[in-house]
Write a protein that holds these residues in place. Structure first.
Motif, PDB file in Angstrom:
ATOM      1  N   CYS A   9      -1.627   8.769  -6.510  1.00 16.09           N
ATOM      2  CA  CYS A   9      -1.093   9.266  -5.541  1.00 16.09           C
ATOM      3  C   CYS A   9      -0.224  10.370  -5.439  1.00 16.09           C
ATOM      4  O   CYS A   9      -0.324  11.296  -4.745  1.00 16.09           O
ATOM      5  N   ILE A  42       3.991   9.607   1.190  1.00 12.71           N
ATOM      6  CA  ILE A  42       4.097   8.268   2.141  1.00 12.71           C
ATOM      7  C   ILE A  42       2.921   7.816   2.595  1.00 12.71           C
ATOM      8  O   ILE A  42       2.708   6.810   2.566  1.00 12.71           O
ATOM      9  N   ALA A  43       2.159   8.825   2.914  1.00 18.57           N
ATOM     10  CA  ALA A  43       0.803   8.143   3.798  1.00 18.57           C
ATOM     11  C   ALA A  43      -0.231   7.610   2.591  1.00 18.57           C
ATOM     12  O   ALA A  43      -0.654   6.543   2.675  1.00 18.57           O
ATOM     13  N   ASP A  46       1.255   4.204   1.431  1.00 20.41           N
ATOM     14  CA  ASP A  46       1.028   3.221   2.210  1.00 20.41           C
ATOM     15  C   ASP A  46      -0.584   2.924   2.333  1.00 20.41           C
ATOM     16  O   ASP A  46      -0.879   1.746   2.369  1.00 20.41           O
ATOM     17  N   GLU A  47      -1.495   3.881   2.224  1.00 24.23           N
ATOM     18  CA  GLU A  47      -2.951   3.620   2.170  1.00 24.23           C
ATOM     19  C   GLU A  47      -3.253   2.896   0.873  1.00 24.23           C
ATOM     20  O   GLU A  47      -3.836   1.899   0.887  1.00 24.23           O
ATOM     21  N   ASP A  50      -0.037  -0.490   0.771  1.00 20.09           N
ATOM     22  CA  ASP A  50       0.288  -1.101   1.794  1.00 20.09           C
ATOM     23  C   ASP A  50       1.775  -1.271   1.747  1.00 20.09           C
ATOM     24  O   ASP A  50       2.328  -2.426   2.298  1.00 20.09           O
ATOM     25  N   ILE A  51       2.546  -0.159   1.391  1.00 14.59           N
ATOM     26  CA  ILE A  51       3.976  -0.521   1.205  1.00 14.59           C
ATOM     27  C   ILE A  51       4.538   1.073   2.208  1.00 14.59           C
ATOM     28  O   ILE A  51       3.883   1.859   1.752  1.00 14.59           O
ATOM     29  N   ALA A  52       5.575   0.676   2.923  1.00 13.53           N
ATOM     30  CA  ALA A  52       6.014   1.928   3.533  1.00 13.53           C
ATOM     31  C   ALA A  52       7.240   2.375   2.717  1.00 13.53           C
ATOM     32  O   ALA A  52       8.317   1.748   2.927  1.00 13.53           O
ATOM     33  N   VAL A  71       7.896   1.453  -5.774  1.00 14.50           N
ATOM     34  CA  VAL A  71       6.656   0.503  -5.307  1.00 14.50           C
ATOM     35  C   VAL A  71       6.498  -0.430  -5.983  1.00 14.50           C
ATOM     36  O   VAL A  71       6.131  -1.556  -5.761  1.00 14.50           O
TER      37      VAL A  71
END
Length: 71
Positions: A9, A42-43, A46-47, A50-52, A71
């Motif tokens: 990521c 961030i995106a 999240d993808e 599944d954490i903001a 995370v």
């Protein structure tokens, strides 16, 4: 969460070369990790997880390892 997944990521956010980022890499030393890189991270997190992540948490981190701990 595995560190390898998080590193992927991180590498995709500023479009860094594969293997060029590790847990000890300082965020300010990553070329392209600017405001757009933060949004991309961030995106990606999240993808993938599944954490903001909040932008303020990212900005307060010094290293990639600090971010991985969130995370």
């Amino acid at each position: 969460m595995t560190l390898d997944r998080f590193l992927k990521c991180m590498e995709s956010a500023p479009r860094a070369d594969e293997g060029s980022i590790d847990a000890s890499t300082k965020l300010r030393e990553i070329a392209g990790f600017d405001s757009m890189g933060i949004v991309a991270l961030i995106a990606a997190v999240d993808e993938e997880f599944d954490i903001a992540l909040g932008a303020s948490s990212i900005v307060s981190a010094a290293t990639v390892g600090d971010l991985a701990d969130l995370v």
